[in-house]
Enzyme design. Structure first.
Site, PDB file in Angstrom:
ATOM      1  N   ARG A  54       4.130  -0.845  23.293  1.00  0.00           N
ATOM      2  CA  ARG A  54       4.778  -0.058  22.235  1.00  0.00           C
ATOM      3  C   ARG A  54       3.789   0.888  21.569  1.00  0.00           C
ATOM      4  O   ARG A  54       2.573   0.667  21.620  1.00  0.00           O
ATOM      5  CB  ARG A  54       5.312  -0.992  21.143  1.00  0.00           C
ATOM      6  N   GLY A  65      -2.365   1.611 -11.470  1.00  0.00           N
ATOM      7  CA  GLY A  65      -2.178   0.574 -10.448  1.00  0.00           C
ATOM      8  C   GLY A  65      -3.357  -0.385 -10.459  1.00  0.00           C
ATOM      9  O   GLY A  65      -4.486   0.021 -10.710  1.00  0.00           O
ATOM     10  N   GLY A  73      -7.687   4.892 -13.172  1.00  0.00           N
ATOM     11  CA  GLY A  73      -7.837   6.019 -12.252  1.00  0.00           C
ATOM     12  C   GLY A  73      -7.777   7.345 -12.985  1.00  0.00           C
ATOM     13  O   GLY A  73      -8.000   7.403 -14.209  1.00  0.00           O
ATOM     14  N   HIS A  83       1.507  -2.948  -0.964  1.00  0.00           N
ATOM     15  CA  HIS A  83       0.657  -3.534  -2.013  1.00  0.00           C
ATOM     16  C   HIS A  83      -0.258  -4.646  -1.514  1.00  0.00           C
ATOM     17  O   HIS A  83      -1.118  -5.115  -2.277  1.00  0.00           O
ATOM     18  CB  HIS A  83       1.543  -4.009  -3.167  1.00  0.00           C
ATOM     19  N   GLU A  97       0.714   7.347   2.977  1.00  0.00           N
ATOM     20  CA  GLU A  97       2.048   7.514   2.374  1.00  0.00           C
ATOM     21  C   GLU A  97       2.312   8.952   1.913  1.00  0.00           C
ATOM     22  O   GLU A  97       3.459   9.394   1.866  1.00  0.00           O
ATOM     23  CB  GLU A  97       2.199   6.568   1.174  1.00  0.00           C
ATOM     24  N   GLY A 142      -5.350   9.335 -13.851  1.00  0.00           N
ATOM     25  CA  GLY A 142      -4.351   9.462 -14.915  1.00  0.00           C
ATOM     26  C   GLY A 142      -4.832   8.786 -16.182  1.00  0.00           C
ATOM     27  O   GLY A 142      -4.733   9.333 -17.285  1.00  0.00           O
ATOM     28  N   VAL A 146      -7.788   2.293  -5.395  1.00  0.00           N
ATOM     29  CA  VAL A 146      -7.892   2.081  -3.951  1.00  0.00           C
ATOM     30  C   VAL A 146      -7.899   3.415  -3.210  1.00  0.00           C
ATOM     31  O   VAL A 146      -8.417   3.511  -2.104  1.00  0.00           O
ATOM     32  CB  VAL A 146      -6.746   1.208  -3.396  1.00  0.00           C
ATOM     33  N   ASP A 147      -7.320   4.447  -3.829  1.00  0.00           N
ATOM     34  CA  ASP A 147      -7.204   5.735  -3.133  1.00  0.00           C
ATOM     35  C   ASP A 147      -8.549   6.472  -3.003  1.00  0.00           C
ATOM     36  O   ASP A 147      -8.668   7.390  -2.199  1.00  0.00           O
ATOM     37  CB  ASP A 147      -6.203   6.650  -3.859  1.00  0.00           C
TER      38      ASP A 147
END
Ligand SMILES: Nc1ncnc2c1ncn2[C@@H]1O[C@H](COP(=O)(O)OP(=O)(O)OP(=O)(O)O)[C@@H](O)[C@H]1O
Ligand SMILES: O=P(O)(O)OC[C@H]1O[C@](O)(CO)[C@@H](O)[C@@H]1O
Ligand SMILES: [Mg+2]
EC number: 2.7.1.11
Length: 342
Positions: free
Chosen positions: A163, A11, A103, A272, A222, A105, A127-128
């Site tokens: 809310r 990514g 990253g 994104h 997520e 991977g 970003v993670d």
């Protein structure tokens, strides 16, 4: 002098262009190097697709989001790829060594190629922020800034309408963005992949602030899995490496919270937006330092190493160490945030 190939894989994230610019400037000015960019991650290396990276082509890109090289989730070892093909392509474009920006991977694939004799130095991005061999990866700080600003905005509209607001942020295996943006915005619940929670607990965290006249704010990563779920919410097909595309847990939680608490609830998935646009100043500095260090590592033939940051110093770690273990949010960091819950 060396002829160095650069690619960006996985990514994208803000700061990739900053690294590319930094590598090229350092290489040209200090070592008299030449640079070649492989397009779209490992795909460019396998298909022999390159662009020239001279001084002019990196001018003014340090604050530009995305990657001028393009990226993909393409496997260098899949059909049509493999070590021999890559070595032949490197020979044909005259590249002596590779800088691979990606990253965990990407670093896993880089290790396999490095073990097979391809001279590679890695640069961590995501970003993670889930690579344990580096204190921070560039892209993370920018994503947190973007998420924090967006959540501040969700709070004011939520307050006006009385809310509950849910903000869904990225974080497949690690909840760092949720933890940081959630703490920065005083979230009443931070839901991350590392920690489960029951729907009752989540609703309690929502009802408490509502009773006090506050807008309940839930920040969810997520990859969060609630106690009644078996795996992260994913109904968007598979990514380029055949993994489920995550996203949508906020939309899934909103009607449940509304039904159980009677509090009108809205969910926003930042998606994104967190990965796009200009890198923050902090990420620009980190990415620049890593780029300088990567070129120097090439000249010291530090093959199979990844440059990283530890206690503000730039260090080299082995690719094996880089992919050894994901850096998830530890219990004590989560516990600190829970004092804000409910
Ligand atoms: N364990 C692995 N072994 C070999 N190759 C891998 C492995 N994991 C991933 N790859 C290859 O590397 C590519 C990039 O990995 P991935 O898609 O996970 O992105 P990344 O570099 O981890 O960045 P991020 O996940 O932060 O976006 C994958 O598409 C795949 O081709
Ligand atoms: O939509 P894409 O580009 O496949 O990437 C989504 C994934 O990439 C990341 O941003 C980084 O790994 C994850 O948080 C997310 O699951
Ligand atoms: Mg990955």
């Amino acid at each position: 002098m060396a002829r160095i190939g650069i690619l960006t894989s996985g990514g994208d994230c803000p700061g990739l262009n900053t690294v590319i610019r930094s590598c090229v400037l350092r290489g040209i000015r200090v070592h008299g190097d030449e640079f070649v960019g492989f397009t779209d991650g490992w795909r460019g290396l396998v298909e022999g697709s390159t662009i020239n990276l001279d001084w002019m082509s990196v001018r003014g890109i340090a604050n530009l989001g995305g990657t001028i090289l393009g990226t993909s989730r393409f496997s260098p070892l899949g059909e049509g790829g493999g070590v021999e093909r890559i070595q032949a392509n490197l020979r044909s474009v005259g590249v002596d060594a590779l800088i691979v920006i990606g990253g965990e991977g990407t670093m896993a694939a880089a290790k396999i190629l490095s073990d097979a004799g391809i001279p590679i130095v890695g640069v961590p991005k995501t970003v993670d922020n889930d690579l344990s061999a580096t204190d921070f990866s560039f892209g993370f700080h920018t994503a947190v800034e973007i998420a924090t600003e967006a959540i501040d905005r969700l709070k004011t509209t939520g307050q006006s309408h009385h809310r509950c607001m849910i903000a869904e942020v990225m974080g497949r295996h690690a909840g760092w963005i949720a933890l940081y943006a959630g703490m920065a915005t005083s979230a009443h619940a931070i839901l991350i992949p590392e920690q489960t929670a029951t729907l009752n607990e989540i609703c309690d965290w929502v009802e408490g602030p509502f009773r006090r006249g506050r807008t309940p704010l839930v920040v969810v990563a997520e990859g969060f899995v609630s106690a009644d779920m078996m795996e992260p919410h994913a109904d968007r097909g598979l990514d380029g490496f055949n993994r489920p595309r995550l996203g949508g847990i906020g939309e899934r939680l909103a009607p449940v919270i509304e039904d159980r608490t009677g509090i009108e609830t809205r969910s926003t998935t930042l998606g994104h937006i967190q990965r796009g646009g200009a890198p923050s100043a902090t990420d620009r500095v980190l990415a620049t330092r890593l780029g300088l260090a990567a070129v120097d590592a090439i000249h010291e033939r530090a093959w199979g190493k990844m440059v990283a940051t530890r206690a503000d110093k730039i260090v080299r770690v082995s690719l094996a160490e880089a992919i050894g273990k994901l850096k998830t949010v530890p219990q004590d960091r989560y516990d600190e945030a829970t004092y804000l819950f409910g």
